[in-house]
Design an enzyme around this catalytic site. Structure first.
Site, PDB file in Angstrom:
ATOM      1  N   ARG A  93       0.851  -1.264  -0.040  1.00 29.88           N
ATOM      2  CA  ARG A  93      -0.064   0.093   0.129  1.00 29.88           C
ATOM      3  C   ARG A  93       0.753   1.293   0.057  1.00 29.88           C
ATOM      4  O   ARG A  93       0.382   2.237   0.269  1.00 29.88           O
ATOM      5  CB  ARG A  93      -0.984   0.087   1.135  1.00 29.88           C
ATOM      6  CG  ARG A  93      -0.335  -0.527   2.538  1.00 29.88           C
ATOM      7  CD  ARG A  93       0.023   0.689   3.401  1.00 29.88           C
ATOM      8  NE  ARG A  93       0.232   0.165   4.792  1.00 29.88           N
ATOM      9  CZ  ARG A  93      -0.568   0.294   5.708  1.00 29.88           C
ATOM     10  NH1 ARG A  93      -1.592   0.981   5.632  1.00 29.88           N
ATOM     11  NH2 ARG A  93      -0.027  -0.081   6.877  1.00 29.88           N
ATOM     12  N   LYS A 113       2.456   6.327   0.893  1.00 27.56           N
ATOM     13  CA  LYS A 113       1.834   5.441   1.711  1.00 27.56           C
ATOM     14  C   LYS A 113       0.570   5.664   1.726  1.00 27.56           C
ATOM     15  O   LYS A 113      -0.184   6.647   2.084  1.00 27.56           O
ATOM     16  CB  LYS A 113       2.514   5.495   3.164  1.00 27.56           C
ATOM     17  CG  LYS A 113       2.179   4.238   4.133  1.00 27.56           C
ATOM     18  CD  LYS A 113       3.120   4.207   5.376  1.00 27.56           C
ATOM     19  CE  LYS A 113       2.792   3.132   6.188  1.00 27.56           C
ATOM     20  NZ  LYS A 113       3.378   2.934   7.353  1.00 27.56           N
ATOM     21  N   ARG A 183      15.121  -2.749   2.683  1.00 24.39           N
ATOM     22  CA  ARG A 183      15.065  -3.394   4.005  1.00 24.39           C
ATOM     23  C   ARG A 183      15.806  -4.650   4.122  1.00 24.39           C
ATOM     24  O   ARG A 183      16.591  -5.259   3.214  1.00 24.39           O
ATOM     25  CB  ARG A 183      13.505  -3.889   4.209  1.00 24.39           C
ATOM     26  CG  ARG A 183      12.625  -2.843   3.925  1.00 24.39           C
ATOM     27  CD  ARG A 183      11.359  -3.141   3.149  1.00 24.39           C
ATOM     28  NE  ARG A 183      10.794  -1.863   2.741  1.00 24.39           N
ATOM     29  CZ  ARG A 183       9.602  -1.397   3.428  1.00 24.39           C
ATOM     30  NH1 ARG A 183       9.038  -2.023   4.501  1.00 24.39           N
ATOM     31  NH2 ARG A 183       8.849  -0.602   2.869  1.00 24.39           N
ATOM     32  N   ASP A 252      11.033  -7.130   7.524  1.00 23.90           N
ATOM     33  CA  ASP A 252      10.729  -6.117   6.371  1.00 23.90           C
ATOM     34  C   ASP A 252      10.474  -4.686   6.916  1.00 23.90           C
ATOM     35  O   ASP A 252      10.371  -3.865   6.160  1.00 23.90           O
ATOM     36  CB  ASP A 252       9.326  -6.479   5.768  1.00 23.90           C
ATOM     37  CG  ASP A 252       8.313  -6.850   6.783  1.00 23.90           C
ATOM     38  OD1 ASP A 252       8.397  -7.497   7.678  1.00 23.90           O
ATOM     39  OD2 ASP A 252       7.206  -6.490   6.546  1.00 23.90           O
ATOM     40  N   ASN A 253      10.596  -4.384   8.280  1.00 24.49           N
ATOM     41  CA  ASN A 253      10.568  -3.105   8.897  1.00 24.49           C
ATOM     42  C   ASN A 253      11.740  -2.562   9.385  1.00 24.49           C
ATOM     43  O   ASN A 253      11.888  -1.759  10.039  1.00 24.49           O
ATOM     44  CB  ASN A 253       9.380  -3.137   9.917  1.00 24.49           C
ATOM     45  CG  ASN A 253       7.871  -3.162   9.462  1.00 24.49           C
ATOM     46  OD1 ASN A 253       7.878  -2.989   8.410  1.00 24.49           O
ATOM     47  ND2 ASN A 253       7.183  -3.808  10.446  1.00 24.49           N
ATOM     48  N   ASP A 262       9.135   2.382   9.523  1.00 29.10           N
ATOM     49  CA  ASP A 262       7.761   1.798   9.464  1.00 29.10           C
ATOM     50  C   ASP A 262       7.186   2.081  10.848  1.00 29.10           C
ATOM     51  O   ASP A 262       7.285   0.921  11.824  1.00 29.10           O
ATOM     52  CB  ASP A 262       7.834   0.425   9.071  1.00 29.10           C
ATOM     53  CG  ASP A 262       6.779  -0.061   8.150  1.00 29.10           C
ATOM     54  OD1 ASP A 262       5.877   1.052   7.978  1.00 29.10           O
ATOM     55  OD2 ASP A 262       6.615  -0.799   7.321  1.00 29.10           O
TER      56      ASP A 262
HETATM   57  P1  AMP Z   1       3.323  -3.194   7.925  1.00 38.87           P
HETATM   58  O1  AMP Z   1       2.712  -4.065   9.050  1.00 38.87           O
HETATM   59  O2  AMP Z   1       2.649  -1.976   7.829  1.00 38.87           O
HETATM   60  O3  AMP Z   1       4.664  -3.313   7.950  1.00 38.87           O
HETATM   61  O4  AMP Z   1       2.916  -4.113   6.560  1.00 38.87           O
HETATM   62  C1  AMP Z   1       3.116  -5.306   6.478  1.00 38.87           C
HETATM   63  C2  AMP Z   1       3.077  -5.953   4.959  1.00 38.87           C
HETATM   64  O5  AMP Z   1       1.609  -5.851   4.653  1.00 38.87           O
HETATM   65  C3  AMP Z   1       3.537  -5.058   4.010  1.00 38.87           C
HETATM   66  O6  AMP Z   1       4.084  -5.741   2.861  1.00 38.87           O
HETATM   67  C4  AMP Z   1       2.397  -3.921   3.462  1.00 38.87           C
HETATM   68  O7  AMP Z   1       2.675  -3.536   2.341  1.00 38.87           O
HETATM   69  C5  AMP Z   1       1.403  -5.064   3.614  1.00 38.87           C
HETATM   70  N1  AMP Z   1       0.093  -4.004   4.035  1.00 38.87           N
HETATM   71  C6  AMP Z   1      -0.339  -3.471   5.285  1.00 38.87           C
HETATM   72  N2  AMP Z   1      -1.237  -2.776   5.145  1.00 38.87           N
HETATM   73  C7  AMP Z   1      -1.800  -3.029   4.105  1.00 38.87           C
HETATM   74  C8  AMP Z   1      -3.055  -2.721   3.261  1.00 38.87           C
HETATM   75  N3  AMP Z   1      -4.136  -1.841   3.943  1.00 38.87           N
HETATM   76  N4  AMP Z   1      -3.351  -3.013   1.975  1.00 38.87           N
HETATM   77  C9  AMP Z   1      -2.384  -3.889   1.275  1.00 38.87           C
HETATM   78  N5  AMP Z   1      -1.262  -4.148   1.946  1.00 38.87           N
HETATM   79  C10 AMP Z   1      -0.967  -3.825   3.111  1.00 38.87           C
HETATM   80 MG    MG Z   2       6.190  -2.713   6.893  1.00 34.19          MG
END
Ligand code: AMP
Ligand code: MG
Length: 486
Positions: A93, A113, A183, A252-253, A262
Site C-alpha cells: 500500500r 503510503k 530493508r 521487512d520493517n 515503519d
Molecule cells: P506493515 O505491518 O505496515 O509493515 O505491513 C506489512 C505488509 O503488509 C507490507 O507488505 C505491507 O505493504 C502490507 N500491508 C499492510 N497494510 C496493507 C493494506 N491496507 N493493503 C495492502 N497491503 C498492506
Molecule cells: Mg512494513
C-alpha cells in the site's frame, strides 16, 4: 528553490533490474485535502514551501497525479513477521515515487503510503488511515529531533474516503522521505528465492549509495554487513535510551541503513515498565520493549542468512558476535550521559541499573525522572524527585551513591545540568498526546498536529508555555493499546 513540476528526480532504484519491483500507478482520492505539511522536509527536497498551498500539491500527494519525473513502483521484498518467513510481502500500500537529489547532493526516497493496491497487496485495500498517518508523521519527526536516525514525512493528505479497519476510518496518504526504503527483507527474498545475481546487484547498489566507505575494502560485502551490525546496534541502544518501543520489529520493517523505519503501533515509555508491549496484537510479547536489543540481533541473523551467498560464514559470525559489545558500548555511554557523568568508572553500570530498578519498582515515569535528575544538587536538600518514589529509603540510598559518584569526579551542578538537559528530553510523543491530535483531526481540526510538530522539534528545551505537554498521562492515556491495523 524547486516547484512541484521541477523537483530533481534521479530514480536510481528504477534503474536497477526490473525484477526487483513492479511499476504501479497510484489510485487517488476523489477530494484530497492537506492535513499536515512539514517545511523542514520540503527544504530537504529543495521544495519551495509555498507549493503546499497550491491545489496540485494535494493532487500529487493524494495520488491523483504523478509528479513529473516520478516513476512509481512497488518494491518486492519478503521478511520474517513475528519469527516466520513470509514470502508474499512487498509494498502492498506504499509506492516508491522515486529519488530526489537536492542541491547538497543528497538523495531522498519519496514513498507515498496509502496510494492504493499493488501486486503485493494480498488481501489488503492498499490504503492507510488518518490515525496511523498522524502517528507516523509525528513519531518520525519526534525521533529525528531526539537525534535518532529516522524516516521523515513531507505531508499528510486527507480524504473523505472511508477505510474499513476495526471500525470505519478516514483514508489518508503520507509522503514518507527516507535515505532508502531497502530493508533486511530485500536480501532475505533474493536469498530464499535463489536469485544470486540480483542479490549482488542490490548489495552493490546499497554499498555504492549508503556504505561508500566499504567499497574499496578487500572484503566489501563483509565490511558492509559489519557496518549494518554496528548501525543496528547503535540504533537499538538509542531506542532503549529514549524509551522508544517500535512494536513490529519484523525484518521487512528494518532498514538496511540502521534507520527507524515503519511506524505502526509504536510507543514511548511512560512509567518505566521494561516488559511494555505497545502492539495490541503482540500476544507473546515478542517485541516487548526490553526484548528489542535481542530482536535486533535476531533480525541481523536473518539478514546474515540473506547475505550468506556473498560473505564467508566466519565473517558473518564474527560480525554478529560484535553486536553485543557495540550495543553495550553505546548504551553504557548513553546511560552515563543521562546521569551526567563525564568520567568512565566501573561502578557506573550498577549505578545506572540501580536507578532503573528504582523507577521500575516505584512505577516512576521514565522521561520525567531522568529529566528531574538534572536538578539534583551534589550536596544539600532532598530533591523534589524523591516524592515520586513510594520507597523513599531506597531512593535515599541510591541518592547517596549517586552523590558520592558525582563528588568523585568533582561534578559541577550547573554544568552538569546543562549537559543532562541536552540528552534527557523534556517532551516526547506520549501516546495520549498523539491520541488527542488524532481525535481532533477526526473532527476536522488539524491544529493539534501542528502544535505537536512544533513542540517535538525542541524536545530538550524548556518550553514554559507548553509545560502541560510534559505532564504524566491522564488515567485514560496510560496503557493505551494500539492496534496493528493501520
Ligand atoms: P506493515 O505491518 O505496515 O509493515 O505491513 C506489512 C505488509 O503488509 C507490507 O507488505 C505491507 O505493504 C502490507 N500491508 C499492510 N497494510 C496493507 C493494506 N491496507 N493493503 C495492502 N497491503 C498492506
Ligand atoms: Mg512494513
Amino acid at each position: 528553490m524547486k516547484t512541484l513540476d521541477t523537483l530533481n528526480f534521479d530514480n536510481r532504484f528504477a534503474r536497477l533490474p526490473e525484477k526487483l519491483f513492479s511499476r504501479v500507478t497510484p489510485r487517488g482520492f476523489a477530494r484530497p485535502h492537506l492535513v499536515a505539511f512539514n517545511p523542514d522536509v520540503a527544504a530537504l527536497l529543495d521544495l519551495d514551501p509555498a507549493e503546499a498551498q497550491k491545489p496540485d500539491f494535494c493532487a500529487f500527494f493524494g495520488g491523483q497525479k504523478v509528479l513529473p519525473g516520478s516513476e512509481p513502483l512497488a518494491m518486492k521484498y519478503t521478511g520474517h513477521q513475528f519469527g516466520i518467513h513470509n514470502p508474499e510481502l512487498g509494498d502492498g500500500r506504499g509506492m516508491l515515487l522515486g529519488q530526489v537529489r537536492n542541491s547538497k547532493g543528497e538523495t531522498w526516497d519519496l514513498h507515498l503510503k496509502g496510494a492504493g493496491q499493488t501486486p503485493y497487496s494480498r488481501f489488503g485495500d492498499g490504503r492507510a488511515v488518518l490515525r496511523s498517518s498522524i502517528r507516523e508523521y509525528l513519531g518520525s519527526e519526534a525521533m529525528h529531533h531526539l537525534g535518532i536516525p529516522s524516516t521523515r514525512a513531507l505531508c499528510i493528505i486527507g480524504s473523505d474516503e472511508p477505510v474499513q479497519r476495526e471500525k470505519t476510518e478516514h483514508g489518508a496518504m503520507l509522503l514518507r522521505v527516507a535515505d532508502t526504503h531497502i530493508r533486511f527483507g530485500h536480501f532475505e527474498w533474493l536469498h530464499h528465492s535463489s536469485q544470486p545475481e540480483l542479490l549482488k546487484a542490490l548489495a552493490d547498489h546499497v554499498i555504492a549509495n549508503h556504505y561508500p566507505e566499504c567499497r574499496d575494502d578487500t572484503q566489501p560485502y563483509a565490511r558492509f554487513f559489519d557496518e549494518v551490525v554496528k548501525r543496528t546496534a547503535r540504533l537499538m541502544a538509542q531506542w532503549q535510551l529514549v524509551g522508544f518501543a517500535h512494536g513490529v520489529m519484523n525484518t521487512d520493517n528494518f532498514s538496511i541503513t540502521g534507520t527507524t523505519f515503519d511506524y505502526g503501533p509504536f510507543g514511548f515509555l511512560d512509567a518505566y515498565e521494561p516488559g511494555y508491549i505497545c502492539n495490541h496484537s503482540d500476544h507473546s510479547g515478542r517485541y516487548a520493549w526490553n526484548q528489542q536489543p535481542s530482536v535486533g540481533l535476531w533480525n541481523l541473523n536473518a539478514l546474515a542468512h540473506g547475505l550468506s551467498g556473498l560473505i564467508e560464514h566466519d565473517a558473518l559470525v564474527a560480525s554478529l558476535q560484535s553486536y553485543e559489545h557495540a550495543l553495550l558500548a553505546h548504551y553504557g555511554a548513553g546511560l552515563r550521559a543521562k546521569l551526567g557523568l563525564q568520567e568512565e568508572r566501573p561502578e557506573d553500570r550498577d549505578l545506572g541499573i540501580g536507578f532503573l530498578d528504582l523507577l521500575m519498582k516505584n512505577g516512576a515515569d521514565y522521561t520525567r525522572s531522568f529529566r528531574a535528575l538534572a536538578t539534583l544538587k551534589t550536596t544539600g536538600e532532598k530533591p523534589a524527585l524523591r516524592d515520586d518514589f513510594v520507597d523513599r529509603e531506597a531512593f535515599d540510598a541510591w541518592l547517596l551513591r549517586y552523590q558520592a559518584r558525582l563528588h568523585a569526579e568533582n561534578s559541577d551542578d550547573a554544568a552538569r545540568r546543562i549537559r543532562m538537559n541536552a540528552v534527557n528530553p523534556k517532551y516526547i510523543l506520549r501516546n495520549y498526546l498523539a491520541q488527542i491530535a488524532i481525535d481532533k483531526a477526526d473532527n476536522g481540526d488539524y491544529s493539534e498536529i501542528d502544535k505537536l510538530y512544533r513542540l517535538l522539534q525542541r524536545p530538550f528545551d524548556e518550553q514554559p508555555e507548553n509545560e502541560n505537554y510534559a505532564s504524566l498521562p491522564p488515567d485514560w492515556g496510560r496503557h493505551m493499546e494500539i492496534s496493528c491495523s493501520s
